[in-house]
Design a protein around this motif. Structure first.
Motif, mmCIF file in Angstrom:
data_model
loop_
_atom_site.group_PDB
_atom_site.id
_atom_site.type_symbol
_atom_site.label_atom_id
_atom_site.label_comp_id
_atom_site.label_asym_id
_atom_site.label_seq_id
_atom_site.Cartn_x
_atom_site.Cartn_y
_atom_site.Cartn_z
ATOM 1 N N GLY A 8 -3.057 22.058 12.989
ATOM 2 C CA GLY A 8 -3.845 20.929 12.952
ATOM 3 C C GLY A 8 -3.579 20.146 11.917
ATOM 4 N N LEU A 9 -4.305 18.823 12.047
ATOM 5 C CA LEU A 9 -4.190 17.850 10.916
ATOM 6 C C LEU A 9 -5.345 17.737 10.243
ATOM 7 C CD1 LEU A 9 -2.322 15.303 9.727
ATOM 8 C CD2 LEU A 9 -3.708 14.069 11.574
ATOM 9 N N LYS A 20 -1.503 14.752 16.652
ATOM 10 C CA LYS A 20 -2.061 15.372 17.612
ATOM 11 C C LYS A 20 -1.331 15.319 19.115
ATOM 12 C CE LYS A 20 -6.650 16.758 19.646
ATOM 13 N NZ LYS A 20 -8.072 16.802 19.900
ATOM 14 N N ALA A 21 -1.113 14.192 19.275
ATOM 15 C CA ALA A 21 -0.554 13.874 20.651
ATOM 16 C C ALA A 21 1.021 14.269 20.661
ATOM 17 C CB ALA A 21 -0.619 12.266 20.946
ATOM 18 N N TYR A 22 1.671 14.019 19.306
ATOM 19 C CA TYR A 22 2.955 14.502 19.348
ATOM 20 C C TYR A 22 3.289 16.112 19.545
ATOM 21 C CZ TYR A 22 7.721 15.178 17.554
ATOM 22 O OH TYR A 22 9.039 15.846 17.506
ATOM 23 N N PHE A 23 2.250 16.829 19.121
ATOM 24 C CA PHE A 23 2.505 18.288 19.128
ATOM 25 C C PHE A 23 2.101 18.747 20.411
ATOM 26 C CE2 PHE A 23 3.388 18.321 14.622
ATOM 27 C CZ PHE A 23 4.597 19.135 14.552
ATOM 28 N N ALA A 24 1.114 18.078 20.992
ATOM 29 C CA ALA A 24 0.444 18.562 22.349
ATOM 30 C C ALA A 24 1.563 18.269 23.304
ATOM 31 C CB ALA A 24 -0.831 17.641 22.516
ATOM 32 N N GLU A 25 2.242 17.274 23.294
ATOM 33 C CA GLU A 25 3.458 16.878 24.375
ATOM 34 C C GLU A 25 4.543 17.970 24.069
ATOM 35 O OE1 GLU A 25 6.396 13.300 24.472
ATOM 36 O OE2 GLU A 25 4.157 12.630 24.655
ATOM 37 N N LYS A 26 4.731 18.187 22.376
ATOM 38 C CA LYS A 26 5.701 19.138 22.279
ATOM 39 C C LYS A 26 5.661 20.406 22.910
ATOM 40 C CE LYS A 26 8.235 21.252 18.475
ATOM 41 N NZ LYS A 26 9.441 20.971 18.630
ATOM 42 N N PHE A 27 4.423 20.962 22.911
ATOM 43 C CA PHE A 27 3.925 22.251 23.323
ATOM 44 C C PHE A 27 4.169 22.406 24.809
ATOM 45 C CE2 PHE A 27 0.852 22.869 19.643
ATOM 46 C CZ PHE A 27 1.924 23.129 18.503
ATOM 47 N N TYR A 37 -3.064 22.186 18.895
ATOM 48 C CA TYR A 37 -3.046 21.166 17.558
ATOM 49 C C TYR A 37 -4.416 20.428 17.651
ATOM 50 C CZ TYR A 37 -0.943 18.511 14.004
ATOM 51 O OH TYR A 37 -0.781 17.994 12.937
ATOM 52 N N GLU A 38 -5.209 20.668 16.405
ATOM 53 C CA GLU A 38 -6.401 20.023 16.545
ATOM 54 C C GLU A 38 -6.482 19.058 15.369
ATOM 55 O OE1 GLU A 38 -9.671 22.866 16.921
ATOM 56 O OE2 GLU A 38 -8.271 24.157 18.181
ATOM 57 N N ASN A 39 -7.294 18.017 15.370
ATOM 58 C CA ASN A 39 -7.616 17.291 14.156
ATOM 59 C C ASN A 39 -8.783 17.804 13.644
ATOM 60 O OD1 ASN A 39 -5.842 15.219 14.906
ATOM 61 N ND2 ASN A 39 -7.027 13.933 15.548
ATOM 62 N N PHE A 40 -8.645 18.184 11.938
ATOM 63 C CA PHE A 40 -9.702 18.421 11.403
ATOM 64 C C PHE A 40 -10.295 17.164 10.218
ATOM 65 C CE2 PHE A 40 -7.409 22.321 12.164
ATOM 66 C CZ PHE A 40 -8.450 23.120 12.771
ATOM 67 N N VAL A 235 8.324 11.453 13.204
ATOM 68 C CA VAL A 235 9.068 12.336 14.147
ATOM 69 C C VAL A 235 10.045 13.404 13.189
ATOM 70 C CG1 VAL A 235 10.739 12.785 16.024
ATOM 71 C CG2 VAL A 235 8.999 10.989 16.081
ATOM 72 N N PHE A 236 10.728 12.908 12.513
ATOM 73 C CA PHE A 236 11.537 13.795 11.660
ATOM 74 C C PHE A 236 10.629 14.783 10.740
ATOM 75 C CE2 PHE A 236 15.047 10.391 11.446
ATOM 76 C CZ PHE A 236 15.754 10.689 12.462
ATOM 77 N N GLN A 237 9.679 14.128 10.045
ATOM 78 C CA GLN A 237 8.837 15.142 9.292
ATOM 79 C C GLN A 237 8.008 16.191 10.226
ATOM 80 O OE1 GLN A 237 5.309 15.314 8.811
ATOM 81 N NE2 GLN A 237 4.297 13.695 9.812
ATOM 82 N N ALA A 238 7.550 15.664 11.408
ATOM 83 C CA ALA A 238 6.887 16.566 12.261
ATOM 84 C C ALA A 238 7.873 17.782 12.662
ATOM 85 C CB ALA A 238 6.334 15.876 13.615
ATOM 86 N N GLU A 239 8.931 17.343 13.082
ATOM 87 C CA GLU A 239 9.866 18.448 13.534
ATOM 88 C C GLU A 239 10.451 19.546 12.191
ATOM 89 O OE1 GLU A 239 11.001 19.376 16.436
ATOM 90 O OE2 GLU A 239 9.618 18.137 17.260
ATOM 91 N N LYS A 240 10.306 18.896 11.184
ATOM 92 C CA LYS A 240 10.663 19.494 9.805
ATOM 93 C C LYS A 240 9.469 20.597 9.512
ATOM 94 C CE LYS A 240 13.242 20.283 6.033
ATOM 95 N NZ LYS A 240 14.741 20.804 6.054
ATOM 96 N N ALA A 241 8.275 19.989 9.542
ATOM 97 C CA ALA A 241 7.004 20.901 9.640
ATOM 98 C C ALA A 241 7.162 22.047 10.381
ATOM 99 C CB ALA A 241 5.880 20.203 9.861
ATOM 100 N N TRP A 242 7.549 21.794 11.749
ATOM 101 C CA TRP A 242 7.521 22.985 12.927
ATOM 102 C C TRP A 242 8.365 23.970 12.338
ATOM 103 C CZ3 TRP A 242 4.724 24.956 16.533
ATOM 104 C CH2 TRP A 242 5.577 25.306 17.627
ATOM 105 N N LYS A 243 9.723 23.452 11.800
ATOM 106 C CA LYS A 243 10.512 24.431 11.431
ATOM 107 C C LYS A 243 9.904 25.311 10.326
ATOM 108 C CE LYS A 243 14.999 22.158 12.609
ATOM 109 N NZ LYS A 243 16.234 21.592 12.141
ATOM 110 N N ILE A 244 9.384 24.810 9.326
ATOM 111 C CA ILE A 244 8.641 25.518 8.272
ATOM 112 C C ILE A 244 7.794 26.351 8.760
ATOM 113 C CG2 ILE A 244 7.047 25.314 6.289
ATOM 114 C CD1 ILE A 244 8.675 22.507 5.576
ATOM 115 N N TRP A 245 6.770 25.845 9.621
ATOM 116 C CA TRP A 245 5.867 26.853 10.296
ATOM 117 C C TRP A 245 6.587 28.151 10.785
ATOM 118 C CZ3 TRP A 245 3.222 22.197 12.872
ATOM 119 C CH2 TRP A 245 2.489 21.310 11.962
#
Length: 247
Positions: A8-9, A20-27, A37-40, A235-245
């Motif tokens: 989430g965010l 939210k839209a980016y990760f929903a589409e990715k999943f 993926y949710e907005n907090f 996009v770059f930071q989101a993909e980097k976050a995904w790798k970290i998680w």
């Protein structure tokens, strides 16, 4: 049945959010079942512990305005880069249930700026002094680019907007908007700088991605500057976050 994985965010007034839209589409695209993926959306940072308590399936969080700095005391650990920057935009939940803060903004910004840099781009003027500007400054240091901040109040490393003149544009060839000015729906505003001094020698970079072309970028482009918005950085930071998680 596979266990649920929640992401989430955390931010304030984030209904517009890219994440939210980016990760929903990715999943969906990459067939990640039981991933959400949710907005907090919280009004104050003291509501943050409640998010952790009420969402036991959380595996990772992104953090946005205005909590990138004030979230730090709530975390158990910090990565080296996040410590140096003093801002967090990614939180990982370790196997022992601890929270660790990371910063992927600097990575996303650095990777998106590099392709448009020319040898004469040696100095940058950073508009704003919030958490995002700290990540930008860190990325510039890694690229060997010197910088100064512009803010409403002057300090040792900061000039005021009133001090920005033609000579400033001669000295600084990269102008980066790290303020929220111009974000949709308030698209008719922009940082108060003398846009007539932009030229083809300049890069105007705006961390805002909605709208695609802010008034800041439009006015800079009219005077010949190379312009770029914050979409690719996100996009770059989101993909980097995904790798970290998921490491």
């Amino acid at each position: 049945m596979a266990s649920k994985k929640q992401y989430g965010l955390v931010g304030r007034n984030i209904s517009y959010s890219f994440s939210k839209a980016y990760f929903a589409e990715k999943f969906e695209r990459e067939n990640y079942k039981n991933h959400t993926y949710e907005n907090f959306d919280i009004q104050e940072i003291f509501e943050f512990p409640g998010i952790l308590k009420n969402n036991p399936d959380l595996k990772g969080l992104n953090v946005t305005i205005p909590y990138k700095e004030v979230v730090i005391p709530f975390l158990d650990k910090m990565s080296k880069n996040a410590l140096k920057i003093g801002a967090v935009n990614t939180i990982k939940f370790t196997s022992s249930g601890k929270t660790k803060g990371y910063n992927t903004d600097f990575y996303g910004f650095k990777k998106s700026l590099q392709p448009i840099l020319k040898p004469h781009h040696q100095k940058a003027l950073i508009l704003g002094t919030g958490g995002a500007s700290k990540a930008v400054a860190y990325a510039l240091r890694l690229l060997g680019i010197t910088y100064i901040f512009a803010s409403r109040e002057a300090s040792e490393k900061t000039i005021t907007y009133e001090q920005i003149h033609a000579s400033t544009f001669e000295e600084y060839q990269i102008i980066i908007n790290c303020t929220p000015l111009g974000t949709s729906p308030n698209v008719e505003v922009c940082p108060a700088i003398p846009y007539q001094y932009f030229s083809e020698k300049h890069i105007a970079y705006d961390l805002i991605y909605n709208p695609e072309e802010t008034l800041f970028l439009k006015k800079a482009k009219e005077n010949g500057a190379v312009t770029k918005n914050g979409h690719e950085m996100l996009v770059f930071q989101a993909e980097k976050a995904w790798k970290i998680w998921n490491k």
